[in-house]
Design a protein around this motif. Structure first.
Motif, PDB file in Angstrom:
ATOM      1  N   TRP A  19       0.494  53.627  -6.260  1.00 14.00           N
ATOM      2  CA  TRP A  19       0.392  52.257  -5.987  1.00 14.00           C
ATOM      3  C   TRP A  19       1.664  51.243  -5.420  1.00 14.00           C
ATOM      4  N   LEU A  20       2.591  52.083  -6.256  1.00 18.42           N
ATOM      5  CA  LEU A  20       4.404  51.093  -5.954  1.00 18.42           C
ATOM      6  C   LEU A  20       4.480  51.480  -4.344  1.00 18.42           C
ATOM      7  N   GLU A  21       4.379  52.859  -4.256  1.00 21.27           N
ATOM      8  CA  GLU A  21       4.628  53.179  -2.293  1.00 21.27           C
ATOM      9  C   GLU A  21       3.732  52.464  -1.424  1.00 21.27           C
ATOM     10  N   LEU A  22       2.829  52.589  -1.827  1.00 22.43           N
ATOM     11  CA  LEU A  22       1.117  52.197  -1.299  1.00 22.43           C
ATOM     12  C   LEU A  22       1.704  50.392  -0.537  1.00 22.43           C
ATOM     13  N   ILE A  23       2.332  49.750  -1.643  1.00 19.39           N
ATOM     14  CA  ILE A  23       2.795  48.172  -1.847  1.00 19.39           C
ATOM     15  C   ILE A  23       3.954  47.898  -1.747  1.00 19.39           C
ATOM     16  N   GLU A  24       4.848  48.930  -1.931  1.00 17.79           N
ATOM     17  CA  GLU A  24       6.339  48.398  -0.673  1.00 17.79           C
ATOM     18  C   GLU A  24       6.533  48.974   0.272  1.00 17.79           C
ATOM     19  N   HIS A  25       5.675  50.077   1.324  1.00 17.04           N
ATOM     20  CA  HIS A  25       5.959  50.588   2.884  1.00 17.04           C
ATOM     21  C   HIS A  25       4.248  50.764   3.188  1.00 17.04           C
ATOM     22  N   GLY A  26       3.613  50.487   3.090  1.00 22.11           N
ATOM     23  CA  GLY A  26       2.531  50.715   3.043  1.00 22.11           C
ATOM     24  C   GLY A  26       1.604  52.154   3.378  1.00 22.11           C
ATOM     25  N   TYR A  27       0.758  52.448   3.764  1.00 19.64           N
ATOM     26  CA  TYR A  27       0.075  53.865   4.261  1.00 19.64           C
ATOM     27  C   TYR A  27       1.388  54.524   5.128  1.00 19.64           C
ATOM     28  N   ALA A  28       1.825  54.429   6.242  1.00 21.80           N
ATOM     29  CA  ALA A  28       2.832  54.984   6.822  1.00 21.80           C
ATOM     30  C   ALA A  28       3.767  55.475   6.530  1.00 21.80           C
ATOM     31  N   GLY A  29       4.587  54.438   5.694  1.00 25.68           N
ATOM     32  CA  GLY A  29       5.613  54.579   5.098  1.00 25.68           C
ATOM     33  C   GLY A  29       5.784  55.629   3.419  1.00 25.68           C
ATOM     34  N   LEU A  30       3.986  55.918   3.237  1.00 21.83           N
ATOM     35  CA  LEU A  30       4.345  56.701   2.166  1.00 21.83           C
ATOM     36  C   LEU A  30       4.253  57.883   2.339  1.00 21.83           C
ATOM     37  N   THR A  31       5.324  58.370   0.838  1.00 25.07           N
ATOM     38  CA  THR A  31       5.724  59.915   1.530  1.00 25.07           C
ATOM     39  C   THR A  31       5.185  60.615   0.305  1.00 25.07           C
ATOM     40  N   ILE A  32       4.968  61.533  -0.031  1.00 24.89           N
ATOM     41  CA  ILE A  32       4.632  63.030  -1.099  1.00 24.89           C
ATOM     42  C   ILE A  32       6.336  62.575  -2.133  1.00 24.89           C
ATOM     43  N   GLU A  33       7.184  62.921  -1.441  1.00 21.95           N
ATOM     44  CA  GLU A  33       8.778  62.798  -1.777  1.00 21.95           C
ATOM     45  C   GLU A  33       9.042  61.581  -2.686  1.00 21.95           C
ATOM     46  N   ARG A  34       8.435  60.476  -1.785  1.00 22.46           N
ATOM     47  CA  ARG A  34       9.252  59.349  -2.634  1.00 22.46           C
ATOM     48  C   ARG A  34       8.333  59.563  -3.563  1.00 22.46           C
ATOM     49  N   VAL A  35       6.814  59.585  -4.049  1.00 19.06           N
ATOM     50  CA  VAL A  35       6.486  59.347  -4.752  1.00 19.06           C
ATOM     51  C   VAL A  35       6.936  60.794  -6.069  1.00 19.06           C
TER      52      VAL A  35
END
Length: 191
Positions: A19-35
């Protein structure tokens, strides 16, 4: 080193990180690695639970929705309950609408499909909560059961969703009150 999280604790940490990754980077910027990094785990742990970033993103949005339930307790008055339903929906929409809209536009452009499971979860949650409120109104004699035909019984949720999606925000209190007092109650009122 701390104890490793497992089961529900690990899943909650993963969903919060997504969720934090979605808010910070959007779906296009969401990566499994960062999660995985944010949750303090590894990519294979996530891959065992979700088959790619789309299912993970959908699960994260659904998790946020579940944290803000729409159920309204019996207040003894259908108007009060409908306004409270809209208030709860507005609180939930404030955090979710922008991320959801960004997610949808990016998801649709990337996959050329729509997340039917998420759409159904949103509609079902609203429909169930509204149905309970309207049923209580019928039981108290405030609402005419014969007037609760499908377009009418779902209208308040439809109005809310349309506004939230088209404006990227929850409807203001004055508009919510107008929907209840000038649209919904005249359509469903008994007598």
């Amino acid at each position: 080193m701390g104890e490793r999280r497992r089961g529900a604790d690990l899943e909650q940490a993963l969903l919060e990180a997504a969720w934090l990754e979605l808010i910070e980077h959007g779906y296009a910027g969401l990566t499994i690695e960062r999660v995985a990094e944010k949750a303090g785990t590894s990519r294979p742990v996530i891959s065992r639970r979700w088959d790619g970033k789309a299912p993970l993103a959908i699960a994260a949005i659904r998790h946020q929705m579940a944290k803000h339930p729409l159920e309204v307790p019996d207040r003894g008055n259908v108007r009060t309950e409908l306004l409270e339903f809209l208030e709860r929906a507005s609180e939930r929409a404030a955090g979710i609408a922008a991320a959801f809209t960004l997610f949808m536009s990016e998801y649709l452009s990337e996959t050329s499909s729509s997340p039917e499971a998420l759409h159904l979860a949103i509609i079902r949650g609203e429909a169930e909560s509204l149905s309970v409120i309207l049923k209580r109104g019928v039981e108290r004699g405030e609402v005419d059961q014969k007037k609760l035909i499908p377009p009418v019984s779902s209208l308040l949720g439809d109005l809310f969703r349309h506004h939230a999606i088209m404006n990227f925000s929850a409807p203001p209190p004055a508009l919510r009150k107008a929907w209840v007092d000038s649209v919904i109650l005249p359509l469903i009122r008994a007598g």
